[in-house]
Motif scaffolding. Structure first.
Motif, PDB file in Angstrom:
ATOM      1  N   PRO A  81      48.111  87.712 -19.142  1.00 13.80           N
ATOM      2  CA  PRO A  81      48.854  87.236 -17.760  1.00 13.80           C
ATOM      3  C   PRO A  81      49.836  87.792 -16.796  1.00 13.80           C
ATOM      4  CG  PRO A  81      50.082  86.285 -19.605  1.00 13.80           C
ATOM      5  CD  PRO A  81      49.138  87.300 -19.951  1.00 13.80           C
ATOM      6  N   THR A  84      47.131  89.185 -14.207  1.00 13.55           N
ATOM      7  CA  THR A  84      46.479  88.042 -13.100  1.00 13.55           C
ATOM      8  C   THR A  84      46.917  87.627 -11.268  1.00 13.55           C
ATOM      9  OG1 THR A  84      45.423  86.351 -15.195  1.00 13.55           O
ATOM     10  CG2 THR A  84      45.305  86.215 -12.875  1.00 13.55           C
ATOM     11  N   PRO A 269      59.150  84.753 -27.552  1.00 18.31           N
ATOM     12  CA  PRO A 269      60.121  83.744 -26.596  1.00 18.31           C
ATOM     13  C   PRO A 269      60.505  83.512 -27.869  1.00 18.31           C
ATOM     14  CG  PRO A 269      57.426  82.996 -26.587  1.00 18.31           C
ATOM     15  CD  PRO A 269      57.800  84.786 -27.145  1.00 18.31           C
ATOM     16  N   ALA A 293      61.274  83.940 -17.647  1.00 18.39           N
ATOM     17  CA  ALA A 293      61.720  83.267 -18.616  1.00 18.39           C
ATOM     18  C   ALA A 293      62.959  84.329 -18.711  1.00 18.39           C
ATOM     19  CB  ALA A 293      61.323  83.593 -19.872  1.00 18.39           C
ATOM     20  N   GLU A 296      66.103  84.042 -16.412  1.00 11.35           N
ATOM     21  CA  GLU A 296      67.347  82.556 -16.864  1.00 11.35           C
ATOM     22  C   GLU A 296      67.811  82.562 -18.095  1.00 11.35           C
ATOM     23  OE1 GLU A 296      63.615  79.553 -17.755  1.00 11.35           O
ATOM     24  OE2 GLU A 296      63.700  78.833 -15.265  1.00 11.35           O
TER      25      GLU A 296
ATOM     26  N   ASN B 166      47.217  80.944 -16.196  1.00 14.42           N
ATOM     27  CA  ASN B 166      47.251  82.962 -17.191  1.00 14.42           C
ATOM     28  C   ASN B 166      48.946  83.664 -17.174  1.00 14.42           C
ATOM     29  OD1 ASN B 166      46.067  84.326 -18.761  1.00 14.42           O
ATOM     30  ND2 ASN B 166      45.499  85.707 -17.226  1.00 14.42           N
ATOM     31  N   ARG B 167      50.071  81.930 -17.234  1.00 11.85           N
ATOM     32  CA  ARG B 167      51.055  82.516 -16.774  1.00 11.85           C
ATOM     33  C   ARG B 167      51.456  82.176 -17.869  1.00 11.85           C
ATOM     34  NH1 ARG B 167      49.686  83.088 -11.572  1.00 11.85           N
ATOM     35  NH2 ARG B 167      50.617  84.112 -10.415  1.00 11.85           N
ATOM     36  N   GLN B 168      53.195  82.427 -18.278  1.00 10.80           N
ATOM     37  CA  GLN B 168      53.967  82.386 -19.211  1.00 10.80           C
ATOM     38  C   GLN B 168      54.431  81.369 -18.816  1.00 10.80           C
ATOM     39  OE1 GLN B 168      56.529  85.358 -20.914  1.00 10.80           O
ATOM     40  NE2 GLN B 168      57.837  83.991 -21.801  1.00 10.80           N
ATOM     41  N   THR B 170      58.270  78.173 -18.618  1.00  8.99           N
ATOM     42  CA  THR B 170      59.369  78.624 -18.640  1.00  8.99           C
ATOM     43  C   THR B 170      59.960  77.292 -17.881  1.00  8.99           C
ATOM     44  OG1 THR B 170      61.290  79.750 -19.383  1.00  8.99           O
ATOM     45  CG2 THR B 170      59.724  80.223 -17.486  1.00  8.99           C
ATOM     46  N   THR B 260      58.893  77.039 -24.350  1.00  7.46           N
ATOM     47  CA  THR B 260      58.541  78.215 -23.681  1.00  7.46           C
ATOM     48  C   THR B 260      55.964  78.607 -24.405  1.00  7.46           C
ATOM     49  OG1 THR B 260      60.148  80.188 -23.198  1.00  7.46           O
ATOM     50  CG2 THR B 260      57.931  80.921 -22.644  1.00  7.46           C
ATOM     51  N   ASN B 262      53.147  80.958 -24.425  1.00  5.71           N
ATOM     52  CA  ASN B 262      53.087  81.402 -23.942  1.00  5.71           C
ATOM     53  C   ASN B 262      51.260  81.901 -24.277  1.00  5.71           C
ATOM     54  OD1 ASN B 262      51.982  84.409 -24.354  1.00  5.71           O
ATOM     55  ND2 ASN B 262      53.845  85.182 -24.001  1.00  5.71           N
TER      56      ASN B 262
END
Lengths: 379, 367
Positions: A81, A84, A269, A293, A296, B166-168, B170, B260, B262
């Protein structure tokens, strides 16, 4: 039943178990103990202080002689990811130069096919991230034969310009060395020179595994009362959700470890919750390249410090190298200057809160785009 | 015609021969051991690593964590189990789990006013729809389940990437939702209790209700089940929809536990789940079963944990080795059982033929 068959089955199982255990024993690491602390040198304090505030300047200072003429660029968007995000950033940078941009998605297992697609498109430049040239050598050679320069970031190759057809590699191993040096120094200071560090890395990726010797070397230089051990995670374990378990097991087996150094922010995660469940709250988690994340997690108290590495700035650095090639002004020394990005340590809730709303993390020094525009003769 | 003339007469010698050669009266030791091998393995690991690392392996923290960390994969395994009972492979369970997770996160981020439990109900309904679509492809278009669900898994992955950009993802949940996945009841991780409730429910349905018996009947011989009057197609629809709902539930549990999204989370769980189901299918009743699956999964998980604790992070290669070996051993055991059954049938046929011949010499053939 044939008793011989039982015997053979038993021997086979016993052999497999003994073999596995022997192999495992060969790969085990020795336990260590913390020394009780030492003295934090002034050099360490100065180093940490140098990186406490967000930088305001980009690394490149040499302006171009003229704004480069129009070119076309293809960026190989890898399966992760993060790519992108990087693609979007590169598009922004080359569009600023008035160039054409094409993003080509690469399958996770075949980076080279996407490079070949870019060659077939007849672009002027190809850029990609995270893949060493050796992993797509045929396609890279085809680009060389076609006279298309290649630009990279986050890999381990050293650019040599026309000699190798590789004209950039920003945020490479030298950058990883810098992250390791700065963050390990932070650990030394924070621990009062009483640190035992577990360096979580993926040996398959040199830009991640290089943190292991990086931390070791910094400890050798600055802290003889500190120790470190690698925590190797395979890609398979990473993708099947097993890395938290592996990390927690490591910490359970090595109770002296009081710092966990994540070579890449987006490791797993749920690590924070797992550490809490295991009663390992006293282990401080630090790392490199935090995503939202991880920022945070610092606010929540689940991590302690992060090296902010600007992703958007990386792609502007890449575009800058392309502009230099376009003008015939490429220079290896200038490229190396910009290989290590401007970075800083985020270790307070206030600093984290200042960037927590940025989905893709800290983009770079304030006004970095204007600084590049100035270098390119656009402002 | 008297019944005596039609009843096969088996000579005592032939009967002895049949019994001794087919094993009809005593189960071979290897089969018995194989049937309980997961429990034996788990006990072996507990003893071995309990001796090698008593301070860490036998601690409550280790057991709590291993159960807690394995819950989501175990739920995915149970999702795979349901259609497998009906002879259908659902390779999209991991992707369905990821879809449930991405939807939970997406709604949490984009519609924060919606209570998560309401979103969870919607997610389960959506996952049921996914299962329905898979079933349509398999039943109506006659596509093999392996191929159909593999294709569905890729479509779901595309859906996830689209939803997540296309991202995580959260920060979608309040702490109250995360508490539901990270709390403990009497020292037991609450997520383990969710798994236990699901397992008991599935065990009851599969082993003690007509639906369960019908599923296994379809799974063992769909044509015979059809001829016996069972609605095979409806059972296929039901099993795939149930599987997808359980897969979605795994995503919801993950959202409670970690919070989260992923894109690598769901598909990565497929192989460990499959290994557990196939290993588990060689246990107890020697067919896909709930407790065999869970015991097989946690036996392997504790084995990996013990090796990690004993030999350190250098054993990162252990996990795939364990899962791969488990799958191979499970299939080998299953093949062995099938081989023994075939051999047994062959021997029975031969003995019956001998008996018939002997009886033919003694009594005249019926008219």
């Amino acid at each position: 039943m044939n008793p011989m068959r039982h015997r053979r089955l038993g021997l086979l199982i016993a052999g497999a178990v003994i073999g596995s255990l022997s192999l495992a024993a060969c790969s085990s690491s020795s336990d260590g103990e913390r020394s009780g602390g030492g003295e934090v040198s002034q050099e360490v304090k100065d180093l940490v202080a140098e990186y406490q505030d967000a930088p305001t300047d980009i690394k490149q200072t040499e302006p171009l002689s003229a704004t480069p003429e129009k070119k076309s660029v293809a960026f190989i968007v890898c399966a992760d990811p993060t790519c992108t995000v990087l693609g979007d950033a590169l598009e922004g940078a080359v569009t600023e130069l008035g160039w054409d941009y094409t993003g080509i998605n690469a399958p996770a297992t075949d980076f080279g096919s996407a490079v070949q697609q870019a060659i077939d498109l007849g672009v002027d430049y190809i850029a990609g991230t995270g893949s060493d040239v050796a992993t797509f050598q045929n396609a890279f050679d085809a680009a060389t034969d076609a006279g298309i320069p290649y630009f990279s970031c986050y890999s381990s190759d050293v650019p040599e310009g026309d000699a190798s057809n590789l004209f950039a590699n920003c945020y490479d191993l030298t950058a990883v060395d810098t992250y390791s040096r700065v963050l390990t120094s932070w650990i030394i200071e924070d621990s009062g020179a009483d640190a035992s560090i577990g360096v979580v890395n993926v040996p398959e990726f040199p830009t991640l595994s290089n943190a292991v010797p990086g931390v070791e070397e910094t400890l050798e230089e600055f802290c003889d009362t500190c120790t470190s051990q690698p925590v190797d995670i395979s890609v398979d374990v990473l993708t099947s959700g097993g890395s938290t378990n592996a990390i927690v097991s490591f910490l359970q087996s090595n109770p002296e470890v009081n710092y966990l150094y994540l070579a890449f922010g987006n490791f797993e995660p749920g690590l924070g919750q797992a550490l809490k469940s295991a009663g390992l709250d006293d282990v401080k988690v630090v790392g490199v390249q935090p995503q939202q994340a991880q920022i945070e997690s610092l606010i929540n108290g689940e991590s302690s410090a992060w090296i902010a590495t600007p992703q958007e700035n990386a792609m502007w650095t890449l575009a800058d190298q392309m502009a230099r090639v376009a003008n015939g002004e490429w220079d290896q020394g200038l490229e190396r200057t910009a290989a290590v990005p401007p970075i800083y340590i985020i270790d307070t809730v206030e600093e984290a809160e200042a960037i927590v709303d940025l989905q893709d993390g800290w983009p770079g020094p304030d006004g970095f785009k204007d600084q590049y525009r100035t270098l390119w003769g656009l402002s | 015609m008297s019944t005596d003339t039609t009843k096969p007469v088996v000579s005592p010698a032939a009967r002895r021969s049949l019994k001794s050669s087919s094993g009809a009266t005593s189960t071979p030791l290897s089969v018995t051991l194989g049937r309980y091998s997961a429990i034996i393995l788990w006990a072996g690991f507990t003893i071995l690593f309990g001796i090698l690392r008593p301070d860490t392996f036998l601690s409550s923290v280790t057991w709590r964590l291993t159960f807690s960390e394995g819950v989501v994969t175990a739920i995915v395994a149970l999702a795979f189990l349901v259609p497998l009972a009906a002879g259908v492979y659902d390779l999209s369970v991991g992707a369905t789990m990821g879809t449930g997770l991405v939807l939970m996160n997406w709604f949490g981020l984009n519609h924060p006013g919606l209570p998560p439990w309401q979103v969870a109900i919607g997610v389960l309904a959506f996952c049921a729809l996914i299962g329905f679509c898979s079933a349509v492809v398999i039943v109506k278009f006659r596509v093999q389940s392996l191929i159909a669900t593999l294709g569905v898994s890729q479509v779901l992955l595309a859906f996830q990437l689209f939803m997540a950009n296309n991202r995580q993802l959260t920060g979608a949940f309040e702490s109250s939702w995360l508490d539901l996945g990270n709390g403990q009841v009497l020292g037991i991780p609450v997520v383990a209790l969710y798994l236990l409730v699901l397992a008991v429910l599935m065990w009851f349905v599969l082993e003690h209700t007509p639906v369960g018996r019908r599923l296994f009947a379809v799974g063992s011989n769909p044509e015979a089940a059809r001829l016996a009057g069972l609605n095979v197609e409806r059972l296929t629809y039901g099993s795939l929809m149930t599987s997808a709902v359980i897969g979605g539930f795994a995503g919801i549990v993950f959202s409670m536990k970690v919070g989260t999204y992923n894109s690598s989370v769901g598909p990565g769980l497929l192989f460990p789940a499959l290994a557990a189901v196939f290993f588990g299918a060689s246990q107890f009743a020697r067919r896909p079963n709930v407790w065999g699956t869970l015991i097989a999964y946690f036996a392997l998980a504790f084995g990996v944990k013990g090796l990690q604790l004993t030999f350190g992070p250098g054993t990162f290669w252990i996990q795939p080795l364990f899962q791969g070996a488990a799958l191979l051993i499970a299939v080998a055991l299953a093949s062995r059982v099938v081989g023994q059954t075939r051999r047994s049938r062959q021997l029975q046929r031969e003995a019956a033929a001998d008996d018939a011949q002997a009886a033919g010499e003694a009594t005249p053939p019926p008219r």
